[in-house]
Design a protein around this motif. Structure first.
Motif, PDB file in Angstrom:
ATOM      1  N   THR A  73      44.881  22.652 -23.512  1.00  5.16           N
ATOM      2  CA  THR A  73      45.315  24.037 -23.367  1.00  5.16           C
ATOM      3  C   THR A  73      46.712  24.012 -22.771  1.00  5.16           C
ATOM      4  N   GLU A  74      47.704  24.042 -23.648  1.00  4.76           N
ATOM      5  CA  GLU A  74      49.095  23.968 -23.205  1.00  4.76           C
ATOM      6  C   GLU A  74      50.025  24.292 -24.371  1.00  4.76           C
ATOM      7  N   ALA A  75      51.263  24.613 -24.029  1.00  3.37           N
ATOM      8  CA  ALA A  75      52.320  24.797 -25.022  1.00  3.37           C
ATOM      9  C   ALA A  75      53.267  23.613 -24.918  1.00  3.37           C
ATOM     10  N   VAL A  76      53.644  23.029 -26.075  1.00  5.49           N
ATOM     11  CA  VAL A  76      54.451  21.809 -26.069  1.00  5.49           C
ATOM     12  C   VAL A  76      55.471  21.841 -27.200  1.00  5.49           C
ATOM     13  N   LEU A  77      56.509  21.031 -27.031  1.00  3.72           N
ATOM     14  CA  LEU A  77      57.388  20.670 -28.139  1.00  3.72           C
ATOM     15  C   LEU A  77      56.844  19.386 -28.733  1.00  3.72           C
ATOM     16  N   GLU A  78      56.841  19.299 -30.061  1.00  2.00           N
ATOM     17  CA  GLU A  78      56.143  18.180 -30.687  1.00  2.00           C
ATOM     18  C   GLU A  78      56.881  17.745 -31.951  1.00  2.00           C
ATOM     19  N   ILE A  79      56.843  16.441 -32.215  1.00  2.00           N
ATOM     20  CA  ILE A  79      57.360  15.887 -33.466  1.00  2.00           C
ATOM     21  C   ILE A  79      56.172  15.544 -34.352  1.00  2.00           C
ATOM     22  N   VAL A  80      56.127  16.153 -35.541  1.00  2.00           N
ATOM     23  CA  VAL A  80      55.106  15.814 -36.536  1.00  2.00           C
ATOM     24  C   VAL A  80      55.761  14.839 -37.505  1.00  2.00           C
ATOM     25  N   GLN A  81      55.291  13.599 -37.486  1.00  2.00           N
ATOM     26  CA  GLN A  81      55.956  12.554 -38.253  1.00  2.00           C
ATOM     27  C   GLN A  81      55.581  12.633 -39.731  1.00  2.00           C
ATOM     28  N   GLY A  82      56.602  12.544 -40.589  1.00  2.00           N
ATOM     29  CA  GLY A  82      56.376  12.550 -42.024  1.00  2.00           C
ATOM     30  C   GLY A  82      56.082  11.161 -42.554  1.00  2.00           C
ATOM     31  N   ALA A  83      55.715  11.090 -43.831  1.00  2.00           N
ATOM     32  CA  ALA A  83      55.408   9.810 -44.466  1.00  2.00           C
ATOM     33  C   ALA A  83      56.684   9.212 -45.055  1.00  2.00           C
ATOM     34  N   ALA A 100      58.721  16.979 -45.977  1.00  2.00           N
ATOM     35  CA  ALA A 100      58.338  17.380 -44.626  1.00  2.00           C
ATOM     36  C   ALA A 100      56.825  17.524 -44.541  1.00  2.00           C
ATOM     37  N   PRO A 101      56.219  17.137 -43.437  1.00  2.00           N
ATOM     38  CA  PRO A 101      54.777  17.326 -43.275  1.00  2.00           C
ATOM     39  C   PRO A 101      54.436  18.800 -43.105  1.00  2.00           C
ATOM     40  N   GLN A 102      53.167  19.123 -43.272  1.00  2.00           N
ATOM     41  CA  GLN A 102      52.727  20.504 -43.109  1.00  2.00           C
ATOM     42  C   GLN A 102      52.815  20.924 -41.645  1.00  2.00           C
ATOM     43  N   THR A 103      53.061  22.214 -41.450  1.00  2.00           N
ATOM     44  CA  THR A 103      53.122  22.751 -40.091  1.00  2.00           C
ATOM     45  C   THR A 103      51.711  22.873 -39.530  1.00  2.00           C
ATOM     46  N   PRO A 104      51.456  22.341 -38.344  1.00  2.00           N
ATOM     47  CA  PRO A 104      50.113  22.432 -37.755  1.00  2.00           C
ATOM     48  C   PRO A 104      49.765  23.880 -37.405  1.00  2.00           C
ATOM     49  N   PRO A 105      48.489  24.163 -37.171  1.00  2.00           N
ATOM     50  CA  PRO A 105      48.095  25.511 -36.743  1.00  2.00           C
ATOM     51  C   PRO A 105      48.751  25.880 -35.415  1.00  2.00           C
ATOM     52  N   ALA A 106      48.932  27.167 -35.208  1.00  2.00           N
ATOM     53  CA  ALA A 106      49.498  27.691 -33.958  1.00  2.00           C
ATOM     54  C   ALA A 106      50.802  26.988 -33.608  1.00  2.00           C
ATOM     55  N   SER A 107      51.657  26.814 -34.611  1.00  2.00           N
ATOM     56  CA  SER A 107      52.937  26.134 -34.410  1.00  2.00           C
ATOM     57  C   SER A 107      54.059  26.949 -35.023  1.00  2.00           C
ATOM     58  N   LEU A 108      55.221  26.815 -34.434  1.00  2.00           N
ATOM     59  CA  LEU A 108      56.419  27.457 -34.948  1.00  2.00           C
ATOM     60  C   LEU A 108      57.393  26.358 -35.353  1.00  2.00           C
ATOM     61  N   PRO A 109      57.683  26.192 -36.654  1.00  2.00           N
ATOM     62  CA  PRO A 109      58.618  25.135 -37.067  1.00  2.00           C
ATOM     63  C   PRO A 109      60.035  25.456 -36.600  1.00  2.00           C
ATOM     64  N   LEU A 110      60.699  24.459 -36.046  1.00  2.00           N
ATOM     65  CA  LEU A 110      62.062  24.638 -35.550  1.00  2.00           C
ATOM     66  C   LEU A 110      63.090  23.965 -36.456  1.00  2.00           C
TER      67      LEU A 110
END
Length: 401
Positions: A126-136, A143-153
């Motif tokens: 339970t937290e808000a974070v900045l995150e890197i979603v690594q692509g293949a 680009a990988p898909q945006t996870p739920p409850a996420s805002l792409p930057l």
């Protein structure tokens, strides 16, 4: 990580949660709706000097290497409809380090602002974070898909073999902006990317950067079009109501319900100063022995359906007492609409061997407003033995309003 979210964790004596500072910093209130329960996620616009549309949560790199920096800013992250929208704030510049590149292929990583909520997502966090979603890693990386409850930057292109030792990421070209804006309900939405995004409700407004636009339920329309003003050039391909006006490369056009027509047709004129002969006793549209046998001018019929036609020439007969006449045939899509008269009406006439300059003006009515017509010169002579000379010929059409 200095990422805070309001209304995510309750503050208790045993566990830290939302503080009064969190409440003051995070964007609160009803944001732009996208459904009965959901809100438009995005960055709250604004910049310290007011010169940029949006400075918050900007992803950039300043030195060679694998580390990017994210600027402070405020945002709204929409979770599921049941979870609602999370107000989030990043209070300080924050570094994110990317994994080294694949040995053989580049990859595209996605930077997101993400909210974990164990009550709804079963992540145990339970937290808000900045995150890197690594692509293949791929020859043509996606680009990988945006996870739920996420805002792409942003997306970041990580070259094959990239590392701190090899120079890392080229920050001047590797970052692709994905940020979008959000505002309170009823506010004017600044357009930042996402030009094709649909509106949330009829009557919503946005600033495209050069024009105020209104969402009518199906598309964004320039605000002048809604007011009855003249729509700017390039803004309106199809009219929205009969009587609407637009500027089309300097021409004022009116929407008649099915097509754009000239709002105020201008006079049309055609001229030829290479003379020629006619000795036909029946009307003909072409002279002989000339480089310009026919004079034609095209025009758009005005709303009244009425025009004034003026024809003129300089001419003479080759025989005593002979005469020659000039008029026009009126054509629409090549078909004859109005032929030459059987007598001297609607004709300019010269008689005898002396050179004369003549003209005549007559009215034509009953034309289809907005339709395109052609006024084509027509000639005849008094006898086949009379080679009547026609020179300096002209046809002019004036709309009657």
């Amino acid at each position: 990580m200095p990422v805070r979210s309001a209304w995510l964790v309750n503050r208790t004596d045993a566990e830290s949660g939302q503080s009064r500072t969190d409440t003051r910093l995070a964007p609160l209130g009803t944001m732009t709706p996208t459904s009965g329960l959901a809100s438009r996620g995005g960055i709250v616009p604004g910049s310290p000097d007011g010169k940029s549309l949006m400075s918050g949560l900007y992803v950039f790199g300043t030195t060679a290497g694998m580390t990017a920096t994210i600027a402070p800013g405020r945002a709204v992250v929409q979770g599921s409809e049941a979870a609602g929208a999370y107000p989030v704030v990043l209070t300080d510049y924050t570094a994110l380090t990317f994994a080294d590149g694949d040995a053989n292929n580049p990859r595209t990583d996605l930077v997101v602002l993400r909210v974990y909520d164990a009550q709804f997502d079963n992540t145990g966090r339970t937290e808000a974070v900045l995150e890197i979603v690594q692509g293949a890693p791929e020859a043509t990386p996606r680009a990988p898909q945006t996870p739920p409850a996420s805002l792409p930057l942003a997306t970041v292109l990580v070259p094959a073999g990239a590392s701190v030792g090899t120079g890392g990421v080229n920050w001047t070209s590797a970052v692709t902006e994905l940020r979008t804006t959000t505002v309170a309900v009823g506010g004017i939405l600044p357009l930042y990317g996402g030009a094709a995004e649909q509106g949330a409700y009829p009557g919503q407004y946005r600033d495209s950067g050069s024009q105020l636009q209104r969402w009518d339920g199906t598309r964004w329309l320039g605000y002048p079009a809604q007011l009855g003003g003249i729509a700017p050039a390039g803004q309106l391909a199809t009219g929205t109501y009969t009587g609407q006006y637009r500027d089309n490369a300097g021409r004022l056009e009116r929407w008649n319900g099915t097509a754009w027509t000239l709002a105020a047709p201008s006079p049309s004129f055609s001229y030829n100063n290479d003379g020629g002969f006619c000795k036909a006793t029946a009307w003909t549209e072409a002279l002989t022995d000339t480089n310009g046998p026919t004079v034609t001018t095209t025009f758009t019929a005005p709303p009244s359906g009425k025009i004034l036609v003026t024809v003129g020439y300089q001419g003479r007969s080759s025989v005593d007492g002979g005469w020659g006449r000039m008029t026009v045939n009126l054509r629409k899509d090549g078909a004859l609409i109005l032929g030459a008269p059987t007598d001297e009406t609607r004709c300019a006439t010269t008689t005898g061997r002396d050179m004369q300059s003549v003209s005549t003006t007559f009215q034509i009515t009953g034309l289809v407003a907005g339709a395109t017509y052609a006024a084509v010169s027509a000639y005849c002579a008094s006898a086949t033995t009379n080679s009547h000379w026609f020179d300096n010929r002209f046809v002019r059409v004036d709309p009657v309003f």
